[in-house]
Enzyme design. Structure first.
Site, mmCIF file in Angstrom:
data_model
loop_
_atom_site.group_PDB
_atom_site.id
_atom_site.type_symbol
_atom_site.label_atom_id
_atom_site.label_comp_id
_atom_site.label_asym_id
_atom_site.label_seq_id
_atom_site.Cartn_x
_atom_site.Cartn_y
_atom_site.Cartn_z
ATOM 1 C CG ASP A 126 -2.284 0.991 0.945
ATOM 2 O OD1 ASP A 126 -2.600 0.981 -0.199
ATOM 3 O OD2 ASP A 126 -2.627 1.656 1.760
ATOM 4 C CG ASP A 164 -4.594 -1.865 -3.977
ATOM 5 O OD1 ASP A 164 -5.429 -2.075 -5.026
ATOM 6 O OD2 ASP A 164 -4.823 -0.900 -3.097
ATOM 7 C CG ASP A 315 -12.849 1.949 2.622
ATOM 8 O OD1 ASP A 315 -12.825 0.572 2.458
ATOM 9 O OD2 ASP A 315 -14.082 2.519 2.432
#
Length: 340
Positions: A126, A164, A315
């Site tokens: 991330d 991701d 989130d």
């Protein structure tokens, strides 16, 4: 989470869930009734023919139902039941991967269902943002994946691999010096997991709002998509199912007609288009639950609609929410209220 992608850390939540499972507190009987957890919530399995994935009767939503019932709040308890009665992804934590994978798959097996697991521990995860973290290095990641695979054993499991991870190679968020290793780690993870006889693996491939298939198909190939069962789209995002199917089919045509799964957990009202575009993915208002999980999608190339993201979890610490992965009851209620 980065840009318009996904925000999702699980820091300790999976470990706590696995501890309960291993203690026998969250198992389910073959008839679908909850054999553990809080009986007040009365969480049952979905019909196997439509939805073969395991419902955790002691998940966060089930606990929220019990809490509301304690308070005499039957109305909100019934709203949260819309979430608690559906199977959601179990995100394997960094510390006890073998025990967690074993606990979840054993509980699913006892209920004659398939476990849905999410692996999210790639190094440099991330890009240092809301869900930063991951394994310390490549060797630590390989060891972690090996333990997950051992925990799964010969039990049925569907694994969504590293949300991701490919996208952050394509968009430049992950520094160049880590690219070669990441491709190698993803390819190796697919190969290791596929040694388990009843494990399906879907490599994350972003969402319809992020990019076009032309920018993704080669990176997916470098990451070993050929050896996976397919890819996953819309993980933790809000793109509509129709848009996700179109995106997935165009991408599939470029990667050997691979099948794919769609995360429909929160896409009932589509994406949020107001406010700062860089944060319209993070706890956006006005969203709703999407299609319930099922393998009956009506399209032979779409293997399943899944709830990979667990509805009701934050989130990130934006728009009043707690840190990524924490239960956010106000948001859970909003999702349920807005669901048609």
């Amino acid at each position: 989470m980065y840009g318009s992608y996904v925000g999702r850390a699980r820091r300790g939540a999976a470990a706590a869930g696995a501890a309960l499972l291993l203690a026998g507190c969250s198992s389910s009987d073959g008839d679908g009734s909850a054999g553990g957890g809080d009986n007040r919530a009365s969480i049952a399995q979905q019909p196997k023919g439509t939805d073969p994935f395991w419902v955790n009767p002691d998940g966060k939503a089930a606990r929220q139902i019990a809490s509301y019932l304690d308070e005499g709040d039957d109305k909100n308890a019934e709203l949260i039941r819309k979430i608690a009665e559906q199977p959601v992804g179990e995100w394997i934590g960094p510390d006890n991967p073998e025990a967690e994978a074993k606990g979840f798959t054993e509980a699913a097996q006892k209920a004659d269902r398939d476990a849905l697991l999410v692996l999210y521990n790639i190094p440099h995860r991330d890009c240092g943002q809301f869900s930063k973290g991951g394994a310390a290095d490549g060797n630590a990641y390989r060891e972690w994946v090996d333990k997950v695979a051992k925990g799964i054993g010969d039990r049925r499991a569907t694994v969504v691999l590293e949300p991701d991870a490919v996208l952050h190679l394509v968009d430049g968020c992950t520094p160049d010096e880590f690219h070669e290793e990441r491709y190698d780690l993803l390819k190796g993870a697919i190969e290791r997991l596929k040694q388990q006889p009843a494990t399906k693996v879907y490599l994350d491939a972003g969402n319809a709002g992020w990019s076009q298939p032309d920018s993704l198909f080669e990176p997916l190939q470098w990451a070993g998509i050929a050896n996976a069962d397919g890819f996953a789209v819309n993980v933790s995002n809000f793109q509509t199912t129709d848009a996700s199917e179109d995106f997935g089919k165009r991408l599939s045509a470029k990667v050997g007609n691979k099948h794919f799964v769609i995360d429909t957990s929160r896409n009932g009202n589509g994406p949020y288009t107001e406010g700062d575009p860089k944060e319209n993915w993070c706890n956006p208002p006005g969203r709703a639950l999407g299609e319930p999980p099922t393998t009956k999608t009506g399209d032979p190339i779409v293997d399943a609609y899944l709830w990979v993201k667990r509805p009701g979890e934050s989130d990130g610490d934006c728009k009043g929410g707690p840190k990524a992965g924490d239960w956010y009851p106000e948001y859970a209620l909003e999702l349920a209220r807005n669901t048609k």
